[in-house]
Scaffold this active site. Structure first.
Site, mmCIF file in Angstrom:
data_model
loop_
_atom_site.group_PDB
_atom_site.id
_atom_site.type_symbol
_atom_site.label_atom_id
_atom_site.label_comp_id
_atom_site.label_asym_id
_atom_site.label_seq_id
_atom_site.Cartn_x
_atom_site.Cartn_y
_atom_site.Cartn_z
ATOM 1 N N ASP A 175 2.065 6.694 5.222
ATOM 2 C CA ASP A 175 1.069 5.680 4.862
ATOM 3 C C ASP A 175 1.484 4.895 3.618
ATOM 4 O OD1 ASP A 175 -1.232 4.409 5.681
ATOM 5 O OD2 ASP A 175 -2.597 5.722 4.602
ATOM 6 N N LYS A 188 0.857 -1.198 0.000
ATOM 7 C CA LYS A 188 0.000 0.000 0.000
ATOM 8 C C LYS A 188 0.888 1.241 0.000
ATOM 9 C CE LYS A 188 -3.028 2.606 3.118
ATOM 10 N NZ LYS A 188 -3.449 2.687 4.525
ATOM 11 N N ASP A 200 -2.196 10.578 3.328
ATOM 12 C CA ASP A 200 -3.576 10.177 3.622
ATOM 13 C C ASP A 200 -4.248 11.204 4.521
ATOM 14 O OD1 ASP A 200 -5.968 8.887 3.968
ATOM 15 O OD2 ASP A 200 -5.175 7.356 5.328
ATOM 16 N N LYS A 207 -9.350 13.154 8.356
ATOM 17 C CA LYS A 207 -8.781 12.802 9.664
ATOM 18 C C LYS A 207 -8.695 14.054 10.536
ATOM 19 C CE LYS A 207 -5.637 9.200 7.939
ATOM 20 N NZ LYS A 207 -6.089 8.080 8.772
ATOM 21 N N GLU A 256 -9.311 3.792 2.755
ATOM 22 C CA GLU A 256 -8.836 3.724 1.365
ATOM 23 C C GLU A 256 -7.853 2.590 1.113
ATOM 24 O OE1 GLU A 256 -5.356 4.894 3.226
ATOM 25 O OE2 GLU A 256 -7.354 5.676 3.632
ATOM 26 N N ARG A 302 -7.860 -0.596 1.880
ATOM 27 C CA ARG A 302 -8.448 -1.834 1.349
ATOM 28 C C ARG A 302 -8.929 -1.649 -0.082
ATOM 29 N NH1 ARG A 302 -12.020 -1.876 6.451
ATOM 30 N NH2 ARG A 302 -10.231 -0.655 7.014
ATOM 31 N N ASP A 312 -11.774 7.191 4.491
ATOM 32 C CA ASP A 312 -10.508 6.975 5.185
ATOM 33 C C ASP A 312 -10.184 5.486 5.313
ATOM 34 O OD1 ASP A 312 -8.153 7.773 6.399
ATOM 35 O OD2 ASP A 312 -9.022 7.838 8.406
#
Length: 195
Positions: free
Chosen positions: A84, A61, A66, A73, A145, A147, A143
């Site tokens: 991230d 990933k 993010d 967030k 994202e 997956r 958030d």
């Protein structure tokens, strides 16, 4: 990759927006569309094992920032969200390590890289998107994202017919709640692989 000896051992392919669209990676593209930065699908191949031996495939990933997207967030700690992309960095680094160490194995690293940003174009809660394998997904929280990008990356990884596929991600803070800051979560049905 700058060292000449590594360039000879590692095949690099970077797919841009148009190529990702051709692959129909709708889940990955949905996350990326809120940013002005173009998404990238990075593939490294290291083939120094037996020619017919299936590779080990790493999928990482790579959310380079993010914000949480529309489900933004809290600002406290958001600056750390440049990290991230640690799963993608780990996947790519594994290939570089293998090449430097001269390991006699076949490896593939796939990094799905983009930003998760809020904008007028961004993915919204309630949107229904279609992943590469045709699965439709209703987004509840933008958030979540990780997956979404990994769904397409894991489907794409099947093209390499790996012996194992190892997915690496900073996927959920719940792992820290459960395990603390010393240990990491690892999930598999293959105990030999886990060891």
């Amino acid at each position: 990759i700058t060292e000449n000896s590594l360039q000879d051992k590692i095949k690099v392919k970077v797919h841009g927006q148009k190529e990702i669209e051709k692959l129909k990676m709708g889940s990955f593209l949905a996350v990326a569309k809120g940013s002005v930065e173009e998404p990238k699908l990075i593939v490294l191949e290291y083939n120094q094992g037996k020619s017919k031996e299936a590779p080990i495939v790493f999928v990482g990933k790579g959310i380079t920032f993010d914000s949480g997207g529309i489900s933004i967030k809290p600002s406290n700690g958001m600056g750390d969200m440049k990290g991230d992309m640690a799963g993608a960095a780990t996947a790519l680094s594994a290939i570089v390590y293998a090449a430097k160490a001269g390991l006699p194995i076949n490896l593939v690293a796939i990094a799905v890289c983009c930003e998760n940003m809020p904008s007028g174009n961004a993915l919204k809660p309630g949107d229904v998107i279609t992943a590469m394998n045709g699965t439709t997904i209703e987004v509840v929280d933008t958030d979540a994202e990780g997956r979404l990008v990994l769904a397409d990356a894991l489907e794409f990884s099947k093209t390499f017919k790996g012996k194992y596929t190892i997915d690496m991600a900073t996927l959920t803070g719940a792992c820290i709640v459960a395990l603390g800051y010393t240990h990491t979560g690892l999930f598999t049905q293959d105990h030999k692989l886990a060891n």
